[in-house]
Write a protein that holds these residues in place. Structure first.
Motif, mmCIF file in Angstrom:
data_model
loop_
_atom_site.group_PDB
_atom_site.id
_atom_site.type_symbol
_atom_site.label_atom_id
_atom_site.label_comp_id
_atom_site.label_asym_id
_atom_site.label_seq_id
_atom_site.Cartn_x
_atom_site.Cartn_y
_atom_site.Cartn_z
ATOM 1 N N THR A 210 38.607 46.947 43.870
ATOM 2 C CA THR A 210 38.392 47.249 45.282
ATOM 3 C C THR A 210 36.962 46.855 45.636
ATOM 4 O OG1 THR A 210 37.515 49.497 44.988
ATOM 5 C CG2 THR A 210 39.930 49.242 45.039
ATOM 6 N N GLY A 211 36.612 47.035 46.895
ATOM 7 C CA GLY A 211 35.253 46.714 47.317
ATOM 8 C C GLY A 211 34.212 47.658 46.776
ATOM 9 N N ASP A 212 34.638 48.769 46.165
ATOM 10 C CA ASP A 212 33.707 49.776 45.657
ATOM 11 C C ASP A 212 33.695 49.870 44.138
ATOM 12 O OD1 ASP A 212 32.980 50.650 48.291
ATOM 13 O OD2 ASP A 212 34.904 51.682 48.390
ATOM 14 N N GLY A 213 34.360 48.926 43.460
ATOM 15 C CA GLY A 213 34.359 48.974 42.008
ATOM 16 C C GLY A 213 35.701 48.566 41.427
ATOM 17 N N ALA A 214 35.992 49.054 40.243
ATOM 18 C CA ALA A 214 37.229 48.643 39.586
ATOM 19 C C ALA A 214 37.662 49.686 38.564
ATOM 20 C CB ALA A 214 37.045 47.292 38.896
ATOM 21 N N ALA A 229 30.591 50.390 42.034
ATOM 22 C CA ALA A 229 29.654 49.349 42.455
ATOM 23 C C ALA A 229 29.559 49.315 43.972
ATOM 24 C CB ALA A 229 30.104 47.991 41.937
ATOM 25 N N ARG A 230 28.409 48.929 44.458
ATOM 26 C CA ARG A 230 28.224 48.782 45.901
ATOM 27 C C ARG A 230 28.837 47.475 46.410
ATOM 28 N NH1 ARG A 230 23.598 50.846 43.653
ATOM 29 N NH2 ARG A 230 23.171 53.005 44.321
ATOM 30 N N ALA A 231 29.014 46.522 45.510
ATOM 31 C CA ALA A 231 29.632 45.248 45.877
ATOM 32 C C ALA A 231 30.368 44.712 44.650
ATOM 33 C CB ALA A 231 28.583 44.241 46.351
ATOM 34 N N VAL A 232 31.410 43.909 44.904
ATOM 35 C CA VAL A 232 32.218 43.339 43.822
ATOM 36 C C VAL A 232 32.431 41.859 44.107
ATOM 37 C CG1 VAL A 232 34.438 43.366 42.625
ATOM 38 C CG2 VAL A 232 33.389 45.524 43.361
ATOM 39 N N VAL A 233 32.229 41.021 43.077
ATOM 40 C CA VAL A 233 32.532 39.597 43.168
ATOM 41 C C VAL A 233 33.641 39.274 42.173
ATOM 42 C CG1 VAL A 233 31.699 37.253 42.739
ATOM 43 C CG2 VAL A 233 30.275 38.865 44.006
ATOM 44 N N ASP A 242 45.321 37.225 41.002
ATOM 45 C CA ASP A 242 45.936 38.424 40.430
ATOM 46 C C ASP A 242 45.165 39.680 40.795
ATOM 47 O OD1 ASP A 242 47.767 36.742 39.215
ATOM 48 O OD2 ASP A 242 46.735 36.732 37.271
ATOM 49 N N LEU A 243 43.912 39.528 41.174
ATOM 50 C CA LEU A 243 43.056 40.679 41.453
ATOM 51 C C LEU A 243 42.932 40.995 42.928
ATOM 52 C CD1 LEU A 243 40.130 39.930 38.957
ATOM 53 C CD2 LEU A 243 42.053 41.490 38.636
ATOM 54 N N VAL A 244 43.041 39.975 43.770
ATOM 55 C CA VAL A 244 42.855 40.159 45.213
ATOM 56 C C VAL A 244 44.027 39.529 45.950
ATOM 57 C CG1 VAL A 244 41.384 39.622 47.192
ATOM 58 C CG2 VAL A 244 40.341 40.186 44.985
ATOM 59 N N PRO A 245 44.755 40.296 46.769
ATOM 60 C CA PRO A 245 45.890 39.722 47.495
ATOM 61 C C PRO A 245 45.438 38.742 48.571
ATOM 62 C CG PRO A 245 45.472 41.984 48.217
ATOM 63 C CD PRO A 245 44.579 41.737 47.042
ATOM 64 N N GLY A 246 46.348 37.836 48.940
ATOM 65 C CA GLY A 246 46.079 36.907 50.028
ATOM 66 C C GLY A 246 45.437 35.607 49.598
ATOM 67 N N THR A 365 36.212 36.762 51.580
ATOM 68 C CA THR A 365 35.986 38.203 51.548
ATOM 69 C C THR A 365 37.249 38.925 51.988
ATOM 70 O OG1 THR A 365 33.645 37.875 52.067
ATOM 71 C CG2 THR A 365 34.533 40.096 52.358
ATOM 72 N N SER A 366 37.744 39.825 51.144
ATOM 73 C CA SER A 366 38.975 40.564 51.430
ATOM 74 C C SER A 366 38.701 41.660 52.461
ATOM 75 C CB SER A 366 39.522 41.189 50.146
ATOM 76 O OG SER A 366 38.658 42.221 49.697
ATOM 77 N N PRO A 367 39.739 42.230 53.065
ATOM 78 C CA PRO A 367 39.533 43.289 54.054
ATOM 79 C C PRO A 367 38.736 44.476 53.527
ATOM 80 C CG PRO A 367 41.770 42.448 54.203
ATOM 81 C CD PRO A 367 41.151 41.800 53.004
ATOM 82 N N ASP A 368 38.844 44.775 52.229
ATOM 83 C CA ASP A 368 38.083 45.919 51.701
ATOM 84 C C ASP A 368 36.746 45.502 51.096
ATOM 85 O OD1 ASP A 368 38.939 44.725 49.381
ATOM 86 O OD2 ASP A 368 39.600 46.577 48.411
ATOM 87 N N GLY A 369 36.369 44.227 51.263
ATOM 88 C CA GLY A 369 35.016 43.813 50.921
ATOM 89 C C GLY A 369 34.820 43.110 49.600
#
Length: 506
Positions: A210-214, A229-233, A242-246, A365-369
């Motif tokens: 997610t945008g806040d960690g994993a 985390a405050r940010a995720v790449v 497989d990790l981020v939809p779309g 950038t995904s909707p959740d960041g």
């Protein structure tokens, strides 16, 4: 670098404990290929707290299956992709002259002018090389480092590549840059990032991002953790979707053959064979360290599930042998092939042939960041990392300094003059730079470990104590690349097993 660059089992355990103790870091990076390691270095060098994870190992995926070149963008220029061609030339210059002179060096190319290359085609190839030289000048790379392209006569062409056909009418030469090894570049990036304070964790699989960690799992113990985390790449390459939809990827497979260099008898020149019926596509021989030459490469759509280790197809092996055989006096046979490897390029789906899909990278950038970095080429990893960190800093409003990686030497790096003064065998200096004397401290460990395998026990030990190798696969398939030839891997297996046992027993 401000800290210790050594990666090993003890450091991994400490970094994992700290990363999972409930603290929130500035940036979590998923993926330890060249892009993910580059992102971790860029962010840590800006003063951000960083954790970078990979389900397997450093350089486990596509990054170790490349042609081991730092391309200057000639192919992209031929396809009218001027922007990425310029970017490639600039990044090549940074690697050659600033960040990794020990791992990246000039390489001479030769196109033998065989009877089936018309004068018009030869003129077109020559014009392409002139365009590539223009990119060199724009990037301000000195011609003393990468000489200008030129025509050569029959005697010089055959002197450069004695295995080419005897009925050529000369050749065209140009210069580009070649890596000592792609996996070693990634290892250097990861270690340099560690020196800047990043926590580098192999065998840690991202289960949910997610945008806040994993949510992650330690693949050594099976224990699951939450990383905050405050940010995720997301830099997972062909596994990014497989990790981020779309995200829709269309991987393409690039296959290479491995041969003994003695098969060619050439003097370190990259020989190019045009692919019939195409413009700007070649099959080329790539002289490698330790008595090997690679032959590549293909560009085929790779449909279906993403394998951990892609395999060369029978058709691709035949294509490479047949195409390159057109420029040789003695055609190659399958008996000459001692190994194969294939890698999947993480291309965004844009329709059409994968050979025509742009290699320009994209930052999404995904909707959740979650910031995903995808596409691109090994040569441009640094710019890809910069763009990804810029996006994460902007999206999550992090406090970070400016990008420093265009002038930040990787571990082992020095000027060519300084590298020439290092008191160690040239083979080790090419792999380890100014760290090479560390490996020569024990002369009893400097004997080659087997026939056709000049790798020494000292290199295996250094991989365990300084480069994060945890098992024999890490040692043979990524730290030393012995595994590119299965017969050599089998011969080296006892030495790798012994050094791991000896190190773990300390």
């Amino acid at each position: 670098m401000t800290g210790d660059t050594a990666l090993n089992r003890t450091r991994r355990e400490r970094d994992l404990a700290e990363a999972t103790d409930g603290r929130t870091v500035d940036l979590l990076v998923v993926g330890l290929g060249v892009t993910g390691a580059g992102v971790a270095l860029d962010a840590a060098a800006r003063g951000l707290t960083v954790v970078v994870i990979d389900a397997h190992d450093v350089a486990f995926g596509t990054s170790r299956w490349s042609s081991k070149l730092a391309h200057g963008g000639l192919r992209y220029l031929a396809h009218g992709q001027v922007g990425i061609a310029h970017e490639s030339a600039v990044e090549r210059d940074i690697l050659l002259r600033r960040t990794a002179p020990h791992l990246v060096r000039p390489a001479q190319w030769l196109v033998p002018l065989t009877p089936d290359i018309s004068h018009a085609s030869a003129a077109l190839i020559g014009a392409g090389f002139v365009g590539g030289d223009l990119l060199r000048r724009v990037a301000r790379t000195p011609s003393a480092l990468l000489p200008r392209p030129r025509r050569v006569d029959v005697a010089e062409a055959q002197g450069l590549a004695p295995s080419v056909r005897h009925d050529i009418r000369g050749g065209i030469t140009a210069w580009d840059a070649q890596l000592e090894d792609d996996a070693r570049l990634v290892i250097a990036l990861a270690r340099t990032a560690a020196g800047e304070g990043a926590r580098v964790l192999t065998r840690v699989r991202a289960l949910e991002v997610t945008g806040d960690g994993a949510r992650v799992r330690d693949e050594v113990t099976g224990t699951a953790y939450d990383l905050k985390a405050r940010a995720v790449v997301n830099a997972a390459g062909v596994w990014a979707a497989d990790l981020v939809p779309g995200i829709t990827l269309r991987p393409s497979r690039g296959t290479h053959l491995v041969l003994r260099t003695e098969t060619f008898g050439d003097s370190g020149v990259i020989v190019n064979a045009p692919v019939p019926g195409t413009i700007g596509r070649f099959v080329f021989s790539l002289p490698q360290p330790d008595g090997r030459t690679c032959l590549g490469l293909t560009d085929e759509a790779a449909d279906g599930p993403i394998p951990d280790v892609p395999l060369a197809t029978d058709g691709e092996i035949g294509f490479l042998l047949d195409t390159f055989g057109r420029v040789l006096e003695r055609p190659l046979t399958r008996a000459d092939v001692v190994g194969t490897y294939a890698g999947l390029r993480p291309l965004l789906d844009a329709g059409g042939s994968t050979a025509d899909v742009s290699r320009r990278h994209a930052v999404l950038t995904s909707p959740d960041g979650v910031v995903t970095i995808i596409g691109g080429k090994l040569t441009t990893y640094r710019r890809m990392a910069q763009d990804a960190v810029d996006a994460a800093v902007r999206e999550r409003r992090l406090s970070a300094g400016p990008c420093r990686t265009h002038n930040l030497p990787l571990v082992g790096a020095a000027t060519p003059e300084a590298l020439g003064r290092v008191d160690a065998p040239a083979r080790l200096v090419r792999k380890y730079g100014v760290e090479a004397p560390t490996l020569t401290a024990r002369p009893d460990l400097l004997e080659p470990i087997g026939e056709h395998v000049p790798v020494t026990t000292a290199e295996l030990a250094f991989a365990v104590t300084h480069e994060g190798a945890l098992d024999v696969d890490d040692l043979l398939d990524r730290r030393t690349r012995i595994g590119l030839v299965p017969a050599d891997r089998n011969a080296a297996l006892p030495a790798a097993t012994e050094i791991l046992s000896a190190t773990d027993a300390r």
